[in-house]
Motif scaffolding. Sequence first.
Motif, PDB file in Angstrom:
ATOM      1  N   UNK A 151       0.851  -1.205   0.000  1.00 59.50           N
ATOM      2  CA  UNK A 151       0.000   0.000   0.000  1.00 59.50           C
ATOM      3  C   UNK A 151       0.884   1.251   0.000  1.00 59.50           C
ATOM      4  N   UNK A 152       1.917   1.240   0.844  1.00 57.39           N
ATOM      5  CA  UNK A 152       2.813   2.397   0.933  1.00 57.39           C
ATOM      6  C   UNK A 152       3.470   2.667  -0.424  1.00 57.39           C
ATOM      7  N   UNK A 153       3.982   1.603  -1.056  1.00 54.25           N
ATOM      8  CA  UNK A 153       4.636   1.760  -2.354  1.00 54.25           C
ATOM      9  C   UNK A 153       3.660   2.295  -3.394  1.00 54.25           C
ATOM     10  N   UNK A 154       2.447   1.739  -3.407  1.00 53.33           N
ATOM     11  CA  UNK A 154       1.418   2.187  -4.363  1.00 53.33           C
ATOM     12  C   UNK A 154       1.068   3.655  -4.164  1.00 53.33           C
ATOM     13  N   UNK A 155       1.236   4.134  -2.926  1.00 56.57           N
ATOM     14  CA  UNK A 155       0.897   5.526  -2.624  1.00 56.57           C
ATOM     15  C   UNK A 155       2.120   6.442  -2.749  1.00 56.57           C
ATOM     16  N   UNK A 156       3.219   5.893  -3.275  1.00 54.47           N
ATOM     17  CA  UNK A 156       4.375   6.739  -3.572  1.00 54.47           C
ATOM     18  C   UNK A 156       5.354   6.910  -2.431  1.00 54.47           C
ATOM     19  N   UNK A 157       5.224   6.099  -1.358  1.00 54.29           N
ATOM     20  CA  UNK A 157       6.187   6.199  -0.259  1.00 54.29           C
ATOM     21  C   UNK A 157       7.396   5.332  -0.597  1.00 54.29           C
ATOM     22  N   UNK A 158       8.581   5.887  -0.449  1.00 53.54           N
ATOM     23  CA  UNK A 158       9.806   5.130  -0.758  1.00 53.54           C
ATOM     24  C   UNK A 158      10.404   4.561   0.514  1.00 53.54           C
ATOM     25  N   UNK A 159      10.914   3.364   0.388  1.00 54.44           N
ATOM     26  CA  UNK A 159      11.570   2.724   1.522  1.00 54.44           C
ATOM     27  C   UNK A 159      12.847   3.484   1.871  1.00 54.44           C
ATOM     28  N   UNK A 160      12.985   3.854   3.141  1.00 55.45           N
ATOM     29  CA  UNK A 160      14.145   4.665   3.523  1.00 55.45           C
ATOM     30  C   UNK A 160      15.082   3.951   4.495  1.00 55.45           C
ATOM     31  N   UNK A 161      14.592   2.910   5.148  1.00 56.11           N
ATOM     32  CA  UNK A 161      15.468   2.204   6.086  1.00 56.11           C
ATOM     33  C   UNK A 161      14.658   1.437   7.106  1.00 56.11           C
ATOM     34  N   UNK A 162      15.371   0.840   8.046  1.00 54.66           N
ATOM     35  CA  UNK A 162      14.712   0.055   9.085  1.00 54.66           C
ATOM     36  C   UNK A 162      15.004   0.701  10.435  1.00 54.66           C
ATOM     37  N   UNK A 163      13.958   0.966  11.197  1.00 53.27           N
ATOM     38  CA  UNK A 163      14.110   1.498  12.552  1.00 53.27           C
ATOM     39  C   UNK A 163      14.086   0.295  13.486  1.00 53.27           C
ATOM     40  N   UNK A 164      15.247  -0.068  13.997  1.00 48.69           N
ATOM     41  CA  UNK A 164      15.336  -1.309  14.772  1.00 48.69           C
ATOM     42  C   UNK A 164      14.664  -1.157  16.126  1.00 48.69           C
ATOM     43  N   UNK A 165      13.789  -2.126  16.428  1.00 54.78           N
ATOM     44  CA  UNK A 165      13.145  -2.161  17.744  1.00 54.78           C
ATOM     45  C   UNK A 165      12.301  -0.934  18.045  1.00 54.78           C
ATOM     46  N   UNK A 166      11.823  -0.243  16.994  1.00 54.66           N
ATOM     47  CA  UNK A 166      11.097   1.018  17.231  1.00 54.66           C
ATOM     48  C   UNK A 166       9.662   0.797  17.678  1.00 54.66           C
ATOM     49  N   UNK A 167       9.088  -0.377  17.355  1.00 50.47           N
ATOM     50  CA  UNK A 167       7.683  -0.614  17.701  1.00 50.47           C
ATOM     51  C   UNK A 167       7.608  -1.379  19.015  1.00 50.47           C
ATOM     52  N   UNK A 168       6.624  -1.016  19.818  1.00 46.84           N
ATOM     53  CA  UNK A 168       6.427  -1.748  21.079  1.00 46.84           C
ATOM     54  C   UNK A 168       4.975  -2.217  21.134  1.00 46.84           C
ATOM     55  N   UNK A 169       4.594  -3.026  20.154  1.00 43.10           N
ATOM     56  CA  UNK A 169       3.218  -3.540  20.136  1.00 43.10           C
ATOM     57  C   UNK A 169       3.233  -4.998  20.599  1.00 43.10           C
TER      58      UNK A 169
END
Length: 366
Positions: A151-169
Amino acid sequence: MAEPSAPGTSPPPQPTLRDGDVTIRPWTFNDVEHARLQHDEEIAYWFGFDGIVPSAETQRQAIERWHASYADDRRIVSFLVEHRGEVAGAVEVRRLEGNTGRLSWAVFPRHRGFGVASRSVRLLIGYAFESLGLARVFAEVEPDNLPSLRTAGRAGLRREGVLRGAAATRGERHDYVLLGRLATDPEPQSRDGFLGILNAALPTKRVIAQGILRDGQGRVLLCELTYKREWDLPGGVVDPLESPALALVREIAEELRVDVRPTRLAAVNWLPPYRAWSDAVLFVFDLELVGVTPARLQETVTLERREIQALHWCTLDDAEAHVAPYVMRFLRSLDAAAAEAQAGTGARDTLYLEDGIGGTLQPEGG
Ligand SMILES: CC(C)(COP(=O)(O)OP(=O)(O)OC[C@H]1O[C@@H](n2cnc3c(N)ncnc32)[C@H](O)[C@@H]1OP(=O)(O)O)[C@@H](O)C(=O)NCCC(=O)NCCS
């Protein structure tokens, strides 16, 4: 491009925007039941919600909060998504420092697979750039949330990198993939826009260029290095947008202050991941010295002392005590191929090696 509303003035009414049978519009309290009852495990999982279906009160309070944050200088703008006239999901932009906005999205299960998310996020981004005047929007998506990455790619968002351990779900830490789009990026449907998104998402691999210098007496040149115990062939890592052959000439000029000329690609050697290192592809060239003979090399060079301590002309047996095992395997493969070529039993082809030994080129079952 519109500016955010001046302090003390109320923002313009939240618009309704359309793309074919997809509409994004402001929330009303009539949406409470239609929205909350369509929540599913996917949404709960990726957003880290405790329950699956929110209560009517929770949904009502969320709508209240969205109205309030819209009125408060459009800090958060949440749109309800309609597909073919039915409540189908939600998209949101949250304004942050530096004229940027964080996006999020969800489409209810019955409406998935029709391009609803891609189209509604594109409408949202158009609104964020045109009406909110943002310069950049971004999303943070878990690496295994494939529909959201698409979805992100289709909406024109470019992959910029990986935020390690950034999510706490879900009670654990996870990585996020960071995907961003600038107001100045070309439209994702244009050729340049599409290629930009694709280029940012494709994997890249480390490339190393090394060279073989011979002294005419069966010895090759090895470097004694400052940053690791094992000796190695001269060379180094190829910079982005640089060719392997040019990188090799540059590295040797920088580290030994001597000019070399690559004469032949001797081997391509894939190195599997090793200790903390990712895998890499090594291009190994035969080299000749420019303006100096092998016999005079040692007295001509000026070593870059931060990296190179000394140079050594080595036979295979000399090398054995000093090089890493994969380099030794490589030198032996090279020696065996040279011996076969000299005996007329093998062609002097470029070797394809994996971890220093003959790679698997045969097709399945061959
Ligand atoms: C992510 C989500 C919004 C996608 O909604 P959707 O309307 O089905 O998406 P689209 O139809 O626009 O499809 C988008 C792309 O995802 C792809 N896709 C959809 N489901 C997929 C799956 N299970 N695996 C891989 N790709 C998938 C589609 O093929 C499409 O790519 P394509 O156009 O290159 O073929 C929806 O699955 C959802 O709500 N998920 C839960 C909430 C969520 O994860 N939100 C994001 C949190 S950051």
